[in-house]
Design a protein around this motif. Sequence first.
Motif, PDB file in Angstrom:
ATOM      1  N   THR A  20      46.485  57.372  31.659  1.00 41.11           N
ATOM      2  CA  THR A  20      45.103  56.943  31.527  1.00 41.11           C
ATOM      3  C   THR A  20      45.029  55.430  31.412  1.00 41.11           C
ATOM      4  O   THR A  20      46.031  54.759  31.163  1.00 41.11           O
ATOM      5  CB  THR A  20      44.442  57.559  30.269  1.00 41.11           C
ATOM      6  N   ILE A  21      43.809  54.915  31.592  1.00 40.40           N
ATOM      7  CA  ILE A  21      43.552  53.495  31.365  1.00 40.40           C
ATOM      8  C   ILE A  21      42.416  53.355  30.357  1.00 40.40           C
ATOM      9  O   ILE A  21      41.596  54.255  30.201  1.00 40.40           O
ATOM     10  CB  ILE A  21      43.192  52.735  32.665  1.00 40.40           C
ATOM     11  N   CYS A  22      42.395  52.216  29.708  1.00 41.11           N
ATOM     12  CA  CYS A  22      41.299  51.865  28.825  1.00 41.11           C
ATOM     13  C   CYS A  22      40.243  51.153  29.673  1.00 41.11           C
ATOM     14  O   CYS A  22      40.597  50.374  30.570  1.00 41.11           O
ATOM     15  CB  CYS A  22      41.813  50.931  27.727  1.00 41.11           C
ATOM     16  N   PRO A  23      38.972  51.402  29.429  1.00 40.04           N
ATOM     17  CA  PRO A  23      37.939  50.709  30.207  1.00 40.04           C
ATOM     18  C   PRO A  23      38.054  49.185  30.125  1.00 40.04           C
ATOM     19  O   PRO A  23      37.724  48.485  31.086  1.00 40.04           O
ATOM     20  CB  PRO A  23      36.626  51.192  29.602  1.00 40.04           C
ATOM     21  N   SER A  24      38.558  48.674  29.015  1.00 43.37           N
ATOM     22  CA  SER A  24      38.692  47.222  28.887  1.00 43.37           C
ATOM     23  C   SER A  24      39.704  46.654  29.889  1.00 43.37           C
ATOM     24  O   SER A  24      39.604  45.489  30.276  1.00 43.37           O
ATOM     25  CB  SER A  24      39.080  46.830  27.467  1.00 43.37           C
ATOM     26  N   GLU A  25      40.656  47.470  30.325  1.00 46.27           N
ATOM     27  CA  GLU A  25      41.605  47.004  31.345  1.00 46.27           C
ATOM     28  C   GLU A  25      40.880  46.701  32.650  1.00 46.27           C
ATOM     29  O   GLU A  25      41.172  45.711  33.325  1.00 46.27           O
ATOM     30  CB  GLU A  25      42.691  48.048  31.590  1.00 46.27           C
ATOM     31  N   ALA A  26      39.943  47.564  33.026  1.00 49.79           N
ATOM     32  CA  ALA A  26      39.152  47.335  34.239  1.00 49.79           C
ATOM     33  C   ALA A  26      38.267  46.106  34.066  1.00 49.79           C
ATOM     34  O   ALA A  26      38.118  45.302  34.994  1.00 49.79           O
ATOM     35  CB  ALA A  26      38.319  48.561  34.574  1.00 49.79           C
ATOM     36  N   ALA A  27      37.684  45.924  32.888  1.00 58.49           N
ATOM     37  CA  ALA A  27      36.843  44.756  32.625  1.00 58.49           C
ATOM     38  C   ALA A  27      37.659  43.473  32.705  1.00 58.49           C
ATOM     39  O   ALA A  27      37.198  42.465  33.250  1.00 58.49           O
ATOM     40  CB  ALA A  27      36.181  44.893  31.264  1.00 58.49           C
ATOM     41  N   ARG A  28      38.880  43.506  32.188  1.00 59.06           N
ATOM     42  CA  ARG A  28      39.748  42.331  32.248  1.00 59.06           C
ATOM     43  C   ARG A  28      40.109  42.007  33.700  1.00 59.06           C
ATOM     44  O   ARG A  28      40.192  40.836  34.083  1.00 59.06           O
ATOM     45  CB  ARG A  28      41.015  42.559  31.429  1.00 59.06           C
ATOM     46  N   ARG A  29      40.335  43.037  34.484  1.00 57.45           N
ATOM     47  CA  ARG A  29      40.649  42.835  35.903  1.00 57.45           C
ATOM     48  C   ARG A  29      39.463  42.184  36.620  1.00 57.45           C
ATOM     49  O   ARG A  29      39.635  41.285  37.435  1.00 57.45           O
ATOM     50  CB  ARG A  29      41.025  44.164  36.546  1.00 57.45           C
TER      51      ARG A  29
END
Length: 78
Positions: A20-29
């Motif tokens: 899984t990923i954390c939504p904050s990882e997508a935001a950081r990207r």
Amino acid sequence: MSAAEDAILALLAQRAAGATICPSEAARRLAGTQGNWRAEMEAVHAATDALLACGTIGLSWKGAPMQKRRGPYRIARR
């Protein structure tokens, strides 16, 4: 497809099956190295809702599946 949806799917493609990923990882990207990732969280939440509605992703928290986004959550491929 939005940039936030692309970010979520790209991160999931880099992970092992079942990871899984954390939504904050997508935001950081989305924000990039010098950006304000917190400002991108609304777009990530909207993209999560769209991908969930299409059945592309699933959500969970502490291993328990979630039917909709609420509070903290993790994102996985379906």
